[in-house]
Design a protein around this motif. Structure first.
Motif, PDB file in Angstrom:
ATOM      1  N   TYR A 112     -23.746 -17.291  -2.077  1.00 33.92           N
ATOM      2  CA  TYR A 112     -22.448 -16.659  -1.840  1.00 33.92           C
ATOM      3  C   TYR A 112     -22.657 -15.654  -0.706  1.00 33.92           C
ATOM      4  O   TYR A 112     -23.451 -14.721  -0.854  1.00 33.92           O
ATOM      5  CB  TYR A 112     -21.965 -15.924  -3.085  1.00 33.92           C
ATOM      6  CG  TYR A 112     -21.220 -16.777  -4.080  1.00 33.92           C
ATOM      7  CD1 TYR A 112     -21.475 -18.135  -4.202  1.00 33.92           C
ATOM      8  CD2 TYR A 112     -20.258 -16.224  -4.921  1.00 33.92           C
ATOM      9  CE1 TYR A 112     -20.804 -18.914  -5.128  1.00 33.92           C
ATOM     10  CE2 TYR A 112     -19.579 -16.991  -5.852  1.00 33.92           C
ATOM     11  CZ  TYR A 112     -19.849 -18.337  -5.956  1.00 33.92           C
ATOM     12  OH  TYR A 112     -19.179 -19.116  -6.866  1.00 33.92           O
TER      13      TYR A 112
ATOM     14  N   ASP B  18     -15.623 -16.915 -12.740  1.00 37.86           N
ATOM     15  CA  ASP B  18     -16.715 -17.508 -13.530  1.00 37.86           C
ATOM     16  C   ASP B  18     -16.546 -19.015 -13.654  1.00 37.86           C
ATOM     17  O   ASP B  18     -17.533 -19.766 -13.623  1.00 37.86           O
ATOM     18  CB  ASP B  18     -16.755 -16.865 -14.911  1.00 37.86           C
ATOM     19  CG  ASP B  18     -17.221 -15.426 -14.858  1.00 37.86           C
ATOM     20  OD1 ASP B  18     -17.873 -15.061 -13.862  1.00 37.86           O
ATOM     21  OD2 ASP B  18     -16.922 -14.667 -15.804  1.00 37.86           O
TER      22      ASP B  18
ATOM     23  N   VAL C 217     -23.980 -14.172  -5.067  1.00 37.08           N
ATOM     24  CA  VAL C 217     -24.816 -15.010  -5.930  1.00 37.08           C
ATOM     25  C   VAL C 217     -25.854 -15.745  -5.080  1.00 37.08           C
ATOM     26  O   VAL C 217     -25.544 -16.228  -3.988  1.00 37.08           O
ATOM     27  CB  VAL C 217     -23.940 -16.006  -6.717  1.00 37.08           C
ATOM     28  CG1 VAL C 217     -24.793 -16.935  -7.563  1.00 37.08           C
ATOM     29  CG2 VAL C 217     -22.948 -15.248  -7.596  1.00 37.08           C
TER      30      VAL C 217
ATOM     31  N   LYS D 215     -20.757 -10.907  -8.573  1.00 38.35           N
ATOM     32  CA  LYS D 215     -20.006 -12.156  -8.498  1.00 38.35           C
ATOM     33  C   LYS D 215     -19.762 -12.611  -7.064  1.00 38.35           C
ATOM     34  O   LYS D 215     -19.475 -13.792  -6.825  1.00 38.35           O
ATOM     35  CB  LYS D 215     -18.670 -12.004  -9.213  1.00 38.35           C
ATOM     36  CG  LYS D 215     -17.743 -10.951  -8.580  1.00 38.35           C
ATOM     37  CD  LYS D 215     -16.443 -10.845  -9.340  1.00 38.35           C
ATOM     38  CE  LYS D 215     -15.524  -9.803  -8.696  1.00 38.35           C
ATOM     39  NZ  LYS D 215     -14.242  -9.680  -9.427  1.00 38.35           N
TER      40      LYS D 215
ATOM     41  N   ARG E 220     -22.172 -24.473  -9.659  1.00 38.89           N
ATOM     42  CA  ARG E 220     -23.567 -24.540 -10.107  1.00 38.89           C
ATOM     43  C   ARG E 220     -23.886 -25.886 -10.750  1.00 38.89           C
ATOM     44  O   ARG E 220     -24.999 -26.409 -10.597  1.00 38.89           O
ATOM     45  CB  ARG E 220     -23.859 -23.385 -11.060  1.00 38.89           C
ATOM     46  CG  ARG E 220     -23.950 -22.052 -10.355  1.00 38.89           C
ATOM     47  CD  ARG E 220     -24.046 -20.886 -11.330  1.00 38.89           C
ATOM     48  NE  ARG E 220     -25.295 -20.895 -12.077  1.00 38.89           N
ATOM     49  CZ  ARG E 220     -25.661 -19.917 -12.892  1.00 38.89           C
ATOM     50  NH1 ARG E 220     -24.888 -18.847 -13.055  1.00 38.89           N
ATOM     51  NH2 ARG E 220     -26.813 -19.996 -13.545  1.00 38.89           N
TER      52      ARG E 220
ATOM     53  N   VAL F  68     -27.679 -13.186  -9.835  1.00 42.79           N
ATOM     54  CA  VAL F  68     -26.475 -13.650 -10.529  1.00 42.79           C
ATOM     55  C   VAL F  68     -25.656 -12.496 -11.086  1.00 42.79           C
ATOM     56  O   VAL F  68     -24.693 -12.719 -11.813  1.00 42.79           O
ATOM     57  CB  VAL F  68     -26.846 -14.615 -11.675  1.00 42.79           C
ATOM     58  CG1 VAL F  68     -27.417 -15.909 -11.119  1.00 42.79           C
ATOM     59  CG2 VAL F  68     -27.822 -13.953 -12.637  1.00 42.79           C
TER      60      VAL F  68
ATOM     61  N   GLN G 237     -17.664 -20.487 -10.377  1.00 42.76           N
ATOM     62  CA  GLN G 237     -19.117 -20.440 -10.228  1.00 42.76           C
ATOM     63  C   GLN G 237     -19.813 -21.491 -11.087  1.00 42.76           C
ATOM     64  O   GLN G 237     -20.749 -22.157 -10.620  1.00 42.76           O
ATOM     65  CB  GLN G 237     -19.637 -19.048 -10.597  1.00 42.76           C
ATOM     66  CG  GLN G 237     -21.115 -18.866 -10.343  1.00 42.76           C
ATOM     67  CD  GLN G 237     -21.620 -17.508 -10.782  1.00 42.76           C
ATOM     68  OE1 GLN G 237     -22.724 -17.379 -11.308  1.00 42.76           O
ATOM     69  NE2 GLN G 237     -20.815 -16.465 -10.579  1.00 42.76           N
TER      70      GLN G 237
END
Length: 331
Positions: free
Chosen positions: A95, A76, A132, A129, A83, A126, A79
């Motif tokens: 991804y 996370d 994405v 994982k 982002r 989203v 990511q």
């Protein structure tokens, strides 16, 4: 009525400069004023290009969890950092995994959509994982803040390399298994030059023993040598039916005979130490053996050959005699 026909269409709420004075330019200014400003941190670095950030090999996440003890909060954190980067440039995010076939076709369709304006109706993804997809213009800080809920031991404002360290080569099990030691071969001219130095100094070349003549390598398979490149007599002789077991001791006599012949042809100086053809304590390069010793070896070899011939004749004659005995008894 004429004023209403020439005025631009009223917006929601019925407000606008063009509605009262009939000026068309006022309508364009109204549209520009009604555009909402971009959120903070969005498109702060506008390059004027359509950018797509593609994170490949997402199937390797399972290996990172096993070998490097990665958890969901680490993924996370990665990511949200990616982002935020895409948000600054107005880029899209994918991804992908060719091995698991995730988002590969979707990436192709999105490229065709951005280049040739083909229809594209897939929404943002989203949930998974490792798959994405965030199109350009969809993301914002509030949506990114949802990832902060799973970060218990990590703060989103931490420096990236303080949380995600670069993996060291050889730490994981996969890297150790596939790692091979590289062997660099010596240059040919350098090797030959080093051998030439040994030869000029009169020393044996590297890789050869000092007691062996040039061109003869001492190996375990060549225990009986008479001259370079000539193998000695075999150790094991075929045992014929009816021959006594004591006949196998004739190997030494025959070996001495053949070695004496070889030493006679090569001058008697090329035999190796420990060869049965040389007397005890003799060295290679010594004077030829005495004639009495050679004559004794020849006579012993001749006697042994005669004995082997007689035994062979007896073994051949014994079946015939037994057959004759059987026929006489039948009569």
């Amino acid at each position: 009525e004429q004023e209403l026909a020439t005025s631009p269409t009223k917006k929601a709420g019925g407000r606008g400069p063009g509605a009262g004075n009939g000026n068309g330019a006022g309508g364009d200014q109204e549209e520009e004023l009604e555009l909402e400003p971009l959120p903070e941190g969005t498109l702060t670095r506008n390059l004027g290009l359509d950018l797509i950030v593609v994170v490949t090999k997402t199937d390797y996440m399972t290996e990172l969890e096993k070998d490097y003890d990665y958890k969901d909060e680490h993924f996370d954190f990665i990511q949200q950092a990616v982002r935020k980067f895409c948000l600054q440039y107005g880029a899209s995010l994918f991804y992908t995994s060719v091995k698991e076939d995730k988002n590969c076709d979707l990436l192709y369709k999105y490229l065709v959509h951005r280049i040739y304006h083909f229809p594209f109706k897939t929404p943002a993804l989203v949930v998974e994982k490792d798959a994405v997809f965030i199109p350009a213009g969809w993301d914002n800080d509030k949506k990114i803040a949802i990832l902060y809920e799973n970060m218990h031991s990590i703060r989103p404002d931490q420096y990236y390399t303080d949380v995600i360290a670069r993996p060291m080569v050889g730490i994981g099990r996969k890297q150790q298994a596939s790692r091979e030691i590289e062997v660099v071969a010596e240059e040919e001219q350098q090797f030959l030059g080093r051998q030439q130095v040994f030869l000029q100094q009169g020393l044996p070349a590297a890789g050869t023993s000092p007691g062996m003549p040039a061109g003869v390598q001492k190996t375990p398979d060549r225990k009986v040598l008479g001259s370079p490149g000539v193998q000695g007599s075999p150790k094991k002789m075929d045992v014929t039916p009816g021959k006594p077991l004591g006949a196998n001791t004739s190997e030494g006599v025959l070996a001495n005979f053949f070695n004496s012949l070889l030493s006679k042809k090569t001058g008697g100086g090329m035999g190796s130490p420990g060869t049965p053809g040389l007397p005890q304590g003799a060295r290679p390069g010594a004077s030829p053996q005495p004639d009495d010793y050679k004559a004794a070896v020849r006579s012993d070899a001749a006697a042994e050959l005669d004995r082997l011939t007689r035994n062979q004749k007896k073994s051949l004659a014994s079946p015939n005699s037994s057959l004759e005995g059987h026929s006489a008894s039948d009569c």
